[in-house]
Design a protein around this motif. Structure first.
Motif, mmCIF file in Angstrom:
data_model
loop_
_atom_site.group_PDB
_atom_site.id
_atom_site.type_symbol
_atom_site.label_atom_id
_atom_site.label_comp_id
_atom_site.label_asym_id
_atom_site.label_seq_id
_atom_site.Cartn_x
_atom_site.Cartn_y
_atom_site.Cartn_z
ATOM 1 N N VAL A 175 0.809 -1.212 0.000
ATOM 2 C CA VAL A 175 0.000 0.000 0.000
ATOM 3 C C VAL A 175 0.851 1.275 0.000
ATOM 4 O O VAL A 175 0.417 2.324 -0.497
ATOM 5 N N TYR A 176 2.064 1.213 0.530
ATOM 6 C CA TYR A 176 2.910 2.402 0.582
ATOM 7 C C TYR A 176 3.746 2.593 -0.689
ATOM 8 O O TYR A 176 4.510 3.542 -0.781
ATOM 9 N N ASP A 177 3.620 1.696 -1.650
ATOM 10 C CA ASP A 177 4.379 1.823 -2.892
ATOM 11 C C ASP A 177 3.612 2.754 -3.821
ATOM 12 O O ASP A 177 2.570 2.399 -4.372
ATOM 13 N N GLY A 204 -1.903 6.239 -2.102
ATOM 14 C CA GLY A 204 -1.651 6.973 -3.323
ATOM 15 C C GLY A 204 -2.764 7.911 -3.725
ATOM 16 O O GLY A 204 -2.520 8.962 -4.326
ATOM 17 N N TRP A 205 -4.014 7.542 -3.412
ATOM 18 C CA TRP A 205 -5.157 8.376 -3.780
ATOM 19 C C TRP A 205 -5.872 8.965 -2.563
ATOM 20 O O TRP A 205 -6.872 9.655 -2.717
ATOM 21 N N LEU A 206 -5.388 8.649 -1.354
ATOM 22 C CA LEU A 206 -5.882 9.257 -0.120
ATOM 23 C C LEU A 206 -7.351 8.915 0.171
ATOM 24 O O LEU A 206 -8.082 9.698 0.770
ATOM 25 N N ASP A 249 -2.387 10.231 -12.087
ATOM 26 C CA ASP A 249 -1.100 10.837 -11.720
ATOM 27 C C ASP A 249 -1.042 11.249 -10.256
ATOM 28 O O ASP A 249 -0.013 11.753 -9.796
ATOM 29 N N LEU A 250 -2.108 11.027 -9.496
ATOM 30 C CA LEU A 250 -2.129 11.493 -8.112
ATOM 31 C C LEU A 250 -1.066 10.843 -7.226
ATOM 32 O O LEU A 250 -0.430 11.532 -6.413
ATOM 33 N N PRO A 251 -0.816 9.512 -7.310
ATOM 34 C CA PRO A 251 0.238 8.951 -6.458
ATOM 35 C C PRO A 251 1.589 9.641 -6.641
ATOM 36 O O PRO A 251 2.327 9.831 -5.657
ATOM 37 N N GLN A 252 1.910 10.058 -7.865
ATOM 38 C CA GLN A 252 3.168 10.776 -8.063
ATOM 39 C C GLN A 252 3.112 12.156 -7.417
ATOM 40 O O GLN A 252 4.106 12.625 -6.851
ATOM 41 N N GLN A 253 1.961 12.819 -7.474
ATOM 42 C CA GLN A 253 1.817 14.103 -6.786
ATOM 43 C C GLN A 253 1.994 13.931 -5.279
ATOM 44 O O GLN A 253 2.623 14.765 -4.618
ATOM 45 N N VAL A 254 1.407 12.861 -4.744
ATOM 46 C CA VAL A 254 1.562 12.579 -3.312
ATOM 47 C C VAL A 254 3.037 12.362 -2.979
ATOM 48 O O VAL A 254 3.564 12.908 -1.997
ATOM 49 N N ALA A 255 3.728 11.560 -3.804
ATOM 50 C CA ALA A 255 5.151 11.306 -3.573
ATOM 51 C C ALA A 255 5.964 12.591 -3.636
ATOM 52 O O ALA A 255 6.870 12.818 -2.823
ATOM 53 N N ASP A 256 5.653 13.466 -4.600
ATOM 54 C CA ASP A 256 6.376 14.731 -4.728
ATOM 55 C C ASP A 256 6.170 15.620 -3.502
ATOM 56 O O ASP A 256 7.114 16.235 -2.986
ATOM 57 N N THR A 283 16.202 8.809 1.539
ATOM 58 C CA THR A 283 16.097 8.948 0.087
ATOM 59 C C THR A 283 15.013 8.081 -0.535
ATOM 60 O O THR A 283 14.851 8.096 -1.754
ATOM 61 N N SER A 284 14.241 7.350 0.254
ATOM 62 C CA SER A 284 13.217 6.469 -0.294
ATOM 63 C C SER A 284 12.034 7.292 -0.812
ATOM 64 O O SER A 284 11.489 8.129 -0.080
ATOM 65 N N PRO A 285 11.607 7.111 -2.067
ATOM 66 C CA PRO A 285 10.529 7.927 -2.650
ATOM 67 C C PRO A 285 9.227 7.794 -1.864
ATOM 68 O O PRO A 285 8.812 6.708 -1.494
ATOM 69 N N GLY A 286 8.589 8.934 -1.628
ATOM 70 C CA GLY A 286 7.288 8.929 -0.979
ATOM 71 C C GLY A 286 7.305 8.560 0.484
ATOM 72 O O GLY A 286 6.261 8.292 1.069
ATOM 73 N N ASN A 287 8.475 8.593 1.117
ATOM 74 C CA ASN A 287 8.567 8.173 2.505
ATOM 75 C C ASN A 287 8.255 9.324 3.457
ATOM 76 O O ASN A 287 8.631 10.475 3.203
ATOM 77 N N TYR A 288 7.570 9.016 4.547
ATOM 78 C CA TYR A 288 7.359 10.027 5.589
ATOM 79 C C TYR A 288 7.592 9.460 6.989
ATOM 80 O O TYR A 288 7.313 10.119 7.984
#
Length: 341
Positions: A175-177, A204-206, A249-256, A283-288
């Motif tokens: 789910v976090y990918d 990814g889509w909240l 494209d929303l998951p990429q916006q979330v990651a950004d 450095t892991s993408p989309g990590n919080y």
């Protein structure tokens, strides 16, 4: 300290010390509320098989796998169905001890008595000998609060674990990918033919508890009927079609956005604290989620940083704590402004 107890503690600490840096917010949906799409005004007729094929195409998976791609209401729902099936099989189930307490709640509600393994400071896969029962190991990739994808060596160790018994399987919570296709480690494990993949639109889509897919392994297709008789509502299916089709494209916006927030956190941390976060997590993408090898009490008293104690996530003797980048202090002035993303 349980999660609810920590939330009360956090509020008291922030109220008592305005200078305390809040690195303990965990609510992704509140933090990124401005990015969440609205549901469609009307729910049309949407077929599960079409959604399954759309999902497979998005992640570059073979369309012939559609018979194994079971539509669910999210990862929690998927795990609930799988766990109840594993109870009937009298399976041995391994869960990560320090990732998500809900894993254990769902397993016990299903009548299982799960065993556990730690993931911090690095995953330590079970080494117990084969006992003749079907055996399932649940993992997350990327793993939280470890804050990174599994390494090549860790995936190879899992492949070896599978090879020790034909009755062993993996359950992969992805789910976090936020990327497409799925991480190379996840794909490697899927190629064994001995893994069940769980995914959803939660991160990814909240939209939590709405829509997901459980990709069954070729040898676990007896689960299919359980999913077919417990499907999402027409409204949830219509929302899923809307999210996958109109907001791909929303998951990429979330990651950004999460990358911006992470950098703002790093910029405000004392150098010693920042250096204690593993580079793979930074450095892991989309990590919080960011593990740091410093106890939460010391972070608060010496550095003025409010962190999450390890025990909030589950049982683990590791003395470190977890930082997050979701607090308002790390958000952009105006979501959607290109200067803040």
């Amino acid at each position: 300290m349980r999660f609810d107890e920590f939330q009360e503690f956090r509020e008291r600490q922030l109220g008592a010390d305005e200078a305390l840096l809040d690195a303990a917010e965990t609510n992704l949906y509140r933090a990124l509320a401005a990015l969440r799409p609205e549901a469609p005004a009307e729910a049309g007729t949407v077929y599960r098989c079409d959604l399954a094929r759309t999902w497979l195409r998005r992640y570059g998976l073979p369309e012939e796998w559609s018979r194994r791609a079971m539509v669910s209401r999210g990862v929690r729902h998927g795990l609930d169905v799988v766990f109840r099936h594993l109870r009937l099989k009298q399976a041995r189930v391994w869960l990560p001890a320090d990732v998500y307490p809900v894993y254990f709640e769902l397993a016990r509600e299903a009548g299982l008595e799960p065993e556990s393994y730690p993931t911090l400071p690095a995953p330590a896969w079970p080494s117990a000998p084969v006992d003749g029962r079907p055996e399932y190991l649940l993992l997350a990739n990327p793993s939280k609060p470890l804050g990174r994808y599994l390494s090549g060596g860790e995936c190879e160790a899992l492949v070896s674990w599978l090879g020790e018994s034909p009755g062993r399987r993996l359950l992969i919570d992805s789910v976090y990918d936020l990327g497409t296709p799925f991480d190379a480690g996840t794909q490697q494990l899927l190629e064994t033919g001995r893994a069940v993949l769980l995914h959803s639109v939660t991160k990814g889509w909240l939209w939590p508890r709405t829509f997901g897919v459980v990709l069954l392994s070729p040898e676990d297709t007896e689960l299919a009927d359980a999913f077919r008789t417990d499907a999402p509502t027409p409204e949830q299916l219509s929302l899923a079609e809307h999210l996958l089709g109109e907001h791909g494209d929303l998951p990429q916006q979330v990651a950004d956005e999460l990358a911006v927030r992470a950098q703002r956190l790093f910029d405000r941390l004392p150098a010693e604290v920042r250096a204690a976060i593993p580079e793979e997590s930074r450095t892991s993408p989309g990590n919080y989620f960011f593990p740091v090898d410093i106890p939460a009490e010391r972070l608060r008293s010496e550095y003025g940083v409010l962190a999450i104690p390890m025990g909030v996530f589950g049982e683990n003797d590791w003395p470190g704590s977890i930082l997050t980048s979701l607090a308002d202090a790390f958000g952009p002035t105006r979501l959607g402004d290109s200067s803040g993303i």
